[in-house]
Design a protein around this motif. Structure first.
Motif, PDB file in Angstrom:
ATOM      1  N   LYS A   5       0.843  -1.197   0.000  1.00 43.96           N
ATOM      2  CA  LYS A   5       0.000   0.000   0.000  1.00 43.96           C
ATOM      3  C   LYS A   5       0.876   1.244   0.000  1.00 43.96           C
ATOM      4  CE  LYS A   5      -3.435  -2.285   2.924  1.00 43.96           C
ATOM      5  NZ  LYS A   5      -4.127  -2.214   4.237  1.00 43.96           N
ATOM      6  N   TYR A   7       0.075   5.277   0.144  1.00 38.63           N
ATOM      7  CA  TYR A   7      -0.915   6.351   0.252  1.00 38.63           C
ATOM      8  C   TYR A   7      -0.377   7.608  -0.422  1.00 38.63           C
ATOM      9  CZ  TYR A   7      -3.430   3.378   3.476  1.00 38.63           C
ATOM     10  OH  TYR A   7      -4.131   2.335   4.025  1.00 38.63           O
ATOM     11  N   CYS A  14      -5.145   5.362  -2.388  1.00 40.36           N
ATOM     12  CA  CYS A  14      -4.035   4.487  -2.036  1.00 40.36           C
ATOM     13  C   CYS A  14      -3.681   3.659  -3.264  1.00 40.36           C
ATOM     14  CB  CYS A  14      -4.425   3.576  -0.872  1.00 40.36           C
ATOM     15  SG  CYS A  14      -3.086   2.511  -0.305  1.00 40.36           S
ATOM     16  N   THR A  63      -9.415   5.832  -0.376  1.00 35.65           N
ATOM     17  CA  THR A  63      -9.150   5.553   1.035  1.00 35.65           C
ATOM     18  C   THR A  63     -10.447   5.620   1.846  1.00 35.65           C
ATOM     19  OG1 THR A  63      -8.619   7.877   1.425  1.00 35.65           O
ATOM     20  CG2 THR A  63      -6.778   6.407   0.931  1.00 35.65           C
ATOM     21  N   VAL A 102      -8.180   0.279   3.123  1.00 40.19           N
ATOM     22  CA  VAL A 102      -7.291   1.397   2.780  1.00 40.19           C
ATOM     23  C   VAL A 102      -7.831   2.700   3.308  1.00 40.19           C
ATOM     24  CG1 VAL A 102      -6.227   0.299   0.776  1.00 40.19           C
ATOM     25  CG2 VAL A 102      -8.311   1.609   0.467  1.00 40.19           C
TER      26      VAL A 102
END
Length: 102
Positions: A5, A7, A14, A63, A102
């Motif tokens: 992942k 961000y 993400c 997200t 996420v």
């Protein structure tokens, strides 16, 4: 298996890289990443075979959400991801779906 992942700082997104390792996909000719993010459509997110024999796909996911997903090998064999954040019971049959948050 792995899920990476990343961000993004300037967007509520993400960047997620899904990897199905060679030992789990050794006999697969094709692998599709299927889940809530693509309406479980096998043609939407085909995974690319890497030189080491693994398969990989990268998606941008919003997200603040959880997404159920699974891998479909050769259009007939389902695999979950060992590194999923959790698992939930699938409404289809006696199985579970992988979940990424996420």
């Amino acid at each position: 298996m792995s899920i990476k992942k990343q961000y993004l700082k300037n967007k509520p997104v993400c960047k997620v890289t899904f990897t199905l390792p060679r030992d789990r996909a050794s006999e697969a000719q094709n692998v599709a990443l299927m889940g809530d993010f693509n309406d479980w459509n096998p043609g939407t997110t085909p995974m690319k075979r890497r030189r080491d024999g693994s398969f990989e796909a990268t998606l941008n996911l919003d997200t603040g959400h959880e997404y159920q997903f699974r891998y479909l090998l050769n259009n007939n064999t389902w695999e979950n991801d060992d590194s999923a954040d959790k698992y939930v019971r699938s409404p289809y049959g006696d199985t579970e779906n992988s979940v990424i948050a996420v």
